[in-house]
Every structure is written in C-alpha cells, then in structure tokens.
Design an enzyme around this catalytic site. Structure first.
Site, PDB file in Angstrom:
ATOM      1  N   ASP A   1       0.799  -1.102   0.105  1.00  0.00           N
ATOM      2  CA  ASP A   1       0.076   0.092  -0.108  1.00  0.00           C
ATOM      3  C   ASP A   1       0.956   1.379   0.054  1.00  0.00           C
ATOM      4  O   ASP A   1       0.420   2.283   0.372  1.00  0.00           O
ATOM      5  CB  ASP A   1      -0.980   0.031   1.251  1.00  0.00           C
TER       6      ASP A   1
ATOM      7  N   HIS B   1      23.876   0.780 -18.267  1.00  0.00           N
ATOM      8  CA  HIS B   1      22.583   1.072 -17.121  1.00  0.00           C
ATOM      9  C   HIS B   1      22.821   0.614 -15.777  1.00  0.00           C
ATOM     10  O   HIS B   1      22.103   0.031 -15.268  1.00  0.00           O
ATOM     11  CB  HIS B   1      21.329   0.710 -17.786  1.00  0.00           C
TER      12      HIS B   1
ATOM     13  N   ASP C   1      27.114   8.820 -13.164  1.00  0.00           N
ATOM     14  CA  ASP C   1      26.254   9.504 -14.327  1.00  0.00           C
ATOM     15  C   ASP C   1      25.079   9.967 -13.281  1.00  0.00           C
ATOM     16  O   ASP C   1      24.370   9.025 -13.007  1.00  0.00           O
ATOM     17  CB  ASP C   1      26.004   8.697 -15.459  1.00  0.00           C
TER      18      ASP C   1
ATOM     19  N   ASP D   1      21.887  16.540 -16.407  1.00  0.00           N
ATOM     20  CA  ASP D   1      22.403  14.909 -16.775  1.00  0.00           C
ATOM     21  C   ASP D   1      23.826  14.970 -17.024  1.00  0.00           C
ATOM     22  O   ASP D   1      24.228  15.547 -18.091  1.00  0.00           O
ATOM     23  CB  ASP D   1      21.747  14.291 -17.972  1.00  0.00           C
TER      24      ASP D   1
ATOM     25  N   HIS E   1      26.306   3.832 -28.125  1.00  0.00           N
ATOM     26  CA  HIS E   1      25.418   4.407 -27.749  1.00  0.00           C
ATOM     27  C   HIS E   1      25.244   5.554 -28.482  1.00  0.00           C
ATOM     28  O   HIS E   1      26.103   6.058 -29.241  1.00  0.00           O
ATOM     29  CB  HIS E   1      25.072   4.722 -26.365  1.00  0.00           C
TER      30      HIS E   1
ATOM     31  N   HIS F   1      21.152  13.671 -26.400  1.00  0.00           N
ATOM     32  CA  HIS F   1      19.728  13.735 -26.475  1.00  0.00           C
ATOM     33  C   HIS F   1      19.240  15.019 -25.834  1.00  0.00           C
ATOM     34  O   HIS F   1      19.913  15.637 -25.570  1.00  0.00           O
ATOM     35  CB  HIS F   1      19.024  12.441 -25.654  1.00  0.00           C
TER      36      HIS F   1
ATOM     37  N   HIS G   1      15.307  12.347 -20.923  1.00  0.00           N
ATOM     38  CA  HIS G   1      15.288  12.214 -22.305  1.00  0.00           C
ATOM     39  C   HIS G   1      14.120  12.722 -22.817  1.00  0.00           C
ATOM     40  O   HIS G   1      12.964  12.363 -22.940  1.00  0.00           O
ATOM     41  CB  HIS G   1      15.251  10.651 -22.729  1.00  0.00           C
TER      42      HIS G   1
ATOM     43  N   GLU H   1      27.551  13.250 -24.951  1.00  0.00           N
ATOM     44  CA  GLU H   1      28.084  12.375 -24.046  1.00  0.00           C
ATOM     45  C   GLU H   1      28.703  11.191 -24.740  1.00  0.00           C
ATOM     46  O   GLU H   1      28.255   9.950 -24.548  1.00  0.00           O
ATOM     47  CB  GLU H   1      27.131  11.757 -23.162  1.00  0.00           C
TER      48      GLU H   1
ATOM     49  N   TYR I   1      33.997   2.019 -23.958  1.00  0.00           N
ATOM     50  CA  TYR I   1      33.352   1.006 -22.918  1.00  0.00           C
ATOM     51  C   TYR I   1      34.374  -0.219 -23.437  1.00  0.00           C
ATOM     52  O   TYR I   1      33.961  -1.058 -24.322  1.00  0.00           O
ATOM     53  CB  TYR I   1      31.833   0.717 -22.749  1.00  0.00           C
TER      54      TYR I   1
ATOM     55  N   ARG J   1      32.949   7.541 -19.740  1.00  0.00           N
ATOM     56  CA  ARG J   1      32.002   8.615 -20.509  1.00  0.00           C
ATOM     57  C   ARG J   1      32.222  10.086 -20.017  1.00  0.00           C
ATOM     58  O   ARG J   1      32.323  10.292 -18.775  1.00  0.00           O
ATOM     59  CB  ARG J   1      30.689   7.781 -20.402  1.00  0.00           C
TER      60      ARG J   1
ATOM     61  N   GLU K   1      29.872  13.819 -19.977  1.00  0.00           N
ATOM     62  CA  GLU K   1      28.605  14.174 -20.434  1.00  0.00           C
ATOM     63  C   GLU K   1      28.285  15.611 -20.034  1.00  0.00           C
ATOM     64  O   GLU K   1      28.464  15.765 -18.676  1.00  0.00           O
ATOM     65  CB  GLU K   1      27.545  13.411 -20.031  1.00  0.00           C
TER      66      GLU K   1
END
Ligand code: GLY
Ligand code: MN
Ligand code: MN
Length: 433
Positions: free
Chosen positions: A32, A236, A253, A264, A343, A347, A354, A379, A383, A401, A403
């Site tokens: 709940d 991710h 990130d 971001d 990737h 964006h 996004h 970004e 990898y 990375r 960004e």
C-alpha cells in the site's frame, strides 16, 4: 490566465478545438506504499499543477472557460494523511483555472465538453481508463443524429504541438535548467573530493543525492549510475554496491531534478586521485571527441552530424590505441567502433531527462537542425569489456563517458555544466585537496 506556456499552446491550437490533458497517475511501490509522486511533464508544463487525479481542459474558443481544471476536492481527513490539496478553489485562485470541478465530476461533464468543438486534442493509448471514458462520450454524442449535438470530427495528438514548444526553452526554463545543472555539478565536485579506495559506490551515490536535496532538487532526474572498475562498462549499471579499488576509475552519471527540470552529467575519475597511463590515454580520446562535438553544436547542425563527428574522432583514436585494426573509414563503414562506442551521442534535455521533441523532420525524414533554445547532452564514451580479445591488455575493463548539458544559442552554445571539472589536471588537483 497566468501561465505563458498555456497561453502559447492555445494560440497554436487549431481554431474550434478542445484539449484534454491528464495528470500522471500515482505509482505503487509495494503493497500500500507508493513512489513519491512525479507529475506528467506535459501536464506540468501547461499547468504547473503538481497533484494526481487532475485533468486540464483547454478550449481557446470557449466563451468563458478557456482553461478548466478537474482536481481532487479538499478533504480534511485525507489531507491529514497525504498533505494539502489545492482543491477546486485553489485550482482557480492559485492555478488560474477559469472554472474548476472535482475529478469525479469529469466523467459526467465530458459529453457536454466534447459537444461542439471540431477537434479534440487527446493523447490516445496512454491511459486506458480515460481512453474508454472518451470513447464512450464520443459514442453518446454520435448516437442520436436527431439532436443538435456534435462530436469532434478529428482527434489530434497534442504532443506534436506541445513537444515542439517544450523543445525550445524559454528564458525562465533556461534559468531553472542552469540551476539544476549547477546543483548537479556541485554534487560531482563533492563526489570527486570524497572518493577514495575502500568506499562503496553507494556512499558516493548517497553523497551526490544528499547534495541534490540540500540545494532544493526534488530528486535525481534518473537513477544515479555509480560504477567503479569494469562496472563502468555496463551502460545502465545502477546496482551501485561494489567497493572502490585503488587504481580503478569511477564513472558517475547523475543529474538532479530541480523544479521539474533535469540535468544529466557524467564524469569519470580515478578512485585514488591519479589516472594511470592507460586510463589517461582513453580519457584524453573521449575528452577530445566530447569537446570537439560541443564546439560543433550550434544552430543548423543535426544530432546525426554530431554523432558522426564523434564516431570519426573515436574510431581514429581507437586505431591509434590498438583497440581496432584497419583503416578508420573502413572500420566506420563496417561499424566496428560499436564494440566500444555503442550508444548515441546525446539527447534532448528538459522536463524529461530524455526530453521530447522530434529528432527528424516529418517531410524529408532528415535530421532536424538544432536551434537556439534547444538543450542537448553531449556524451561520448568508450567501454572496453574485461574479456575483450586482441587488444592491449592495459585497456581491458576501462569504461569512460564524459557528459555535459549544452544550450544551443544564436551564436553557438553555452555549456550549462561547466562547473563540473573534466580536464585531467583539474580533476587531479581537486582530488588532491
Ligand atoms: N543518464 C541518462 C543518460 O545519460 O542518457
Ligand atoms: Mn544523457
Ligand atoms: Mn547521463
């Protein structure tokens, strides 16, 4: 009516139209207990109203009620448990609705609302209960032609208008996005200062999110990614529970959500404060691509052109490092770079991390040129999985990375996130303190 976004939406709607825009629904987390409520971005953009069980009705040609809100009624008992509600009165007084009713009344009022306007702006397929209510109301209106009632002839996707508007940020929105970026940049600086071998990834996550909240951000704009060593090669990665090891990198990130607007940022820095030679080589390459793409981001350039530019720089660099073998042009043709750079370059950024807005034009299906007021991320990354065969040993397990959030301006661009250091010397100096 106070809100400029709403006034502009009305100006852009077809004449003789009505729009129905619902709030986000509450989301259950367990049994709940719900997640903290997050308003739907389109609804928030138009109304600034932050409660669930609400519907905005926008009808620019209505003689009196161009903007109506259906909201949860005041309820002293519920408000003790869940907090204050604006109620019907607040919807008018505080949010500028010319008429307001309870959410429960919407269903009964719907046939009356839909009777007349030629066009209905409504996003089909996102809310099954509301879809059904609307279909029923349309059926009722169409059922008996021997009355003066008229159902709308057309149902129009409101996103086409709204997302075009949301793509180009106003001065007020840019100020909020700058604040969001400043908070996130400060969090990244603090993460760099705090990181040391033996800490857990989640300690860094907690530190970052502490700073978000301390400066008034509602929440992270997305689940923070804090990945050390080879975890940085998982795009991710959100488990965030490994131990930071001496000699490894840490990829963070993380971005804030401030008054609805996302930042971001990704930074990748050494746990012990000094990049190794191999880490430095890969880092310098990603940084070169990142800075060159930022430099190139200006009105008229497309996201595809930026991506292509990043591929060219990274592929050439990967050949020099011995990650790829062959002619860069051929390797690009065969998409061999995708083993290490899989990737997109970035964006749109705004209320959603996004963010909405078309990347391609409908008529030519070509990339849509960037324009002043658009905010994008830039970004690129590399990898290198730990088990990659046929590459120099020292690069295995490196994930990097970088960004930034970039506002396109008339003259070129402005980096919103420049307060987060990205040059090797800057980062090493900050960490040495
Ligand atoms: N953090 C989400 C992204 O970089 O797209
Ligand atoms: Mn991003
Ligand atoms: Mn990111």
């Amino acid at each position: 009516m106070s809100r400029p976004q709403l006034a502009e939406f009305m100006r852009r709607m077809e004449p003789d139209s009505i729009a129905i825009i619902p709030s986000a629904r509450e989301a259950n987390r367990s049994n709940d207990t719900d997640y903290r409520y997050r308003q739907d971005s389109d609804f928030f953009y138009l109304t600034g109203f932050n409660e669930p069980e609400a519907i905005a009705v926008v009808a620019p040609s209505h003689p009196e009620h161009k903007f109506m809100l259906f909201v949860r009624p005041r309820d002293p008992e519920r408000e003790i448990w869940d907090g204050r509600r604006a109620g019907v009165e607040g919807a008018m007084k505080e949010y500028g609705a010319e008429a307001a009713h309870t959410f429960q009344e919407f269903k009964d009022k719907l046939p009356e609302l839909l009777d007349g306007p030629s066009n209905l702006y409504y996003k089909l397929g996102a809310n099954a209960a509301l879809d059904e209510m609307i279909v029923r109301a349309l059926r009722t209106l169409r059922a008996n032609p021997r009355t003066s009632k008229h159902a709308p002839d057309r149902i129009i996707e409101p996103g086409t208008l709204l997302h075009e508007m949301r793509l180009i940020k106003t001065e007020e929105e840019i100020a909020l996005m700058q604040r969001s970026a400043d908070i996130a940049a400060e969090a990244h600086r603090e993460a760099m200062k705090a990181a040391r071998p033996g800490m857990k990834e989640y300690e860094i996550e907690a530190l970052i999110e502490h700073i978000f909240r301390r400066y008034g951000a509602t929440a992270p704009a997305y689940t923070s990614i804090v990945g050390t060593g080879a975890n940085a090669t998982i795009l991710h990665y959100i488990q965030n529970d490994a131990t930071l090891a001496d000699g490894d990198l840490l990829l963070v990130d993380a971005g804030a959500e401030y008054q609805g607007y996302a930042s971001d940022i990704t930074r990748t820095f050494p746990v012990n404060g000094r990049y190794t030679e191999a880490q430095r080589e890969v880092y310098e390459l990603v940084l070169k691509a990142q800075m060159s793409c930022v430099e190139m981001a200006r009105p008229g350039v497309t996201m595809d052109e930026l991506k292509k530019h990043s591929i060219e720089i990274l592929t050439e660099g990967m050949v020099q490092l011995g990650l790829l073998q062959g002619e860069p042009a051929q390797l690009i043709e065969e998409e061999k770079y995708k083993q290490f750079y899989m990737h997109g370059l970035g964006h749109y950024l705004g209320l959603d991390v996004h963010d909405v807005g078309p990347y391609y034009t409908r008529d030519t299906r070509q990339g849509r040129p960037l324009a002043p007021g658009v905010v994008i991320t830039v970004e690129p990354g590399i990898y290198i999985a730990t088990d990659t065969a046929d590459i120099p040993e020292q690069y295995r397990g490196i994930g990097i990375r970088i960004e930034d959030d970039v506002l396109i301006t008339e003259e070129g661009n402005r980096i919103l996130t420049s307060a987060a250091p990205k040059q090797i010397e800057e980062i090493e100096q900050l960490m040495a303190r």
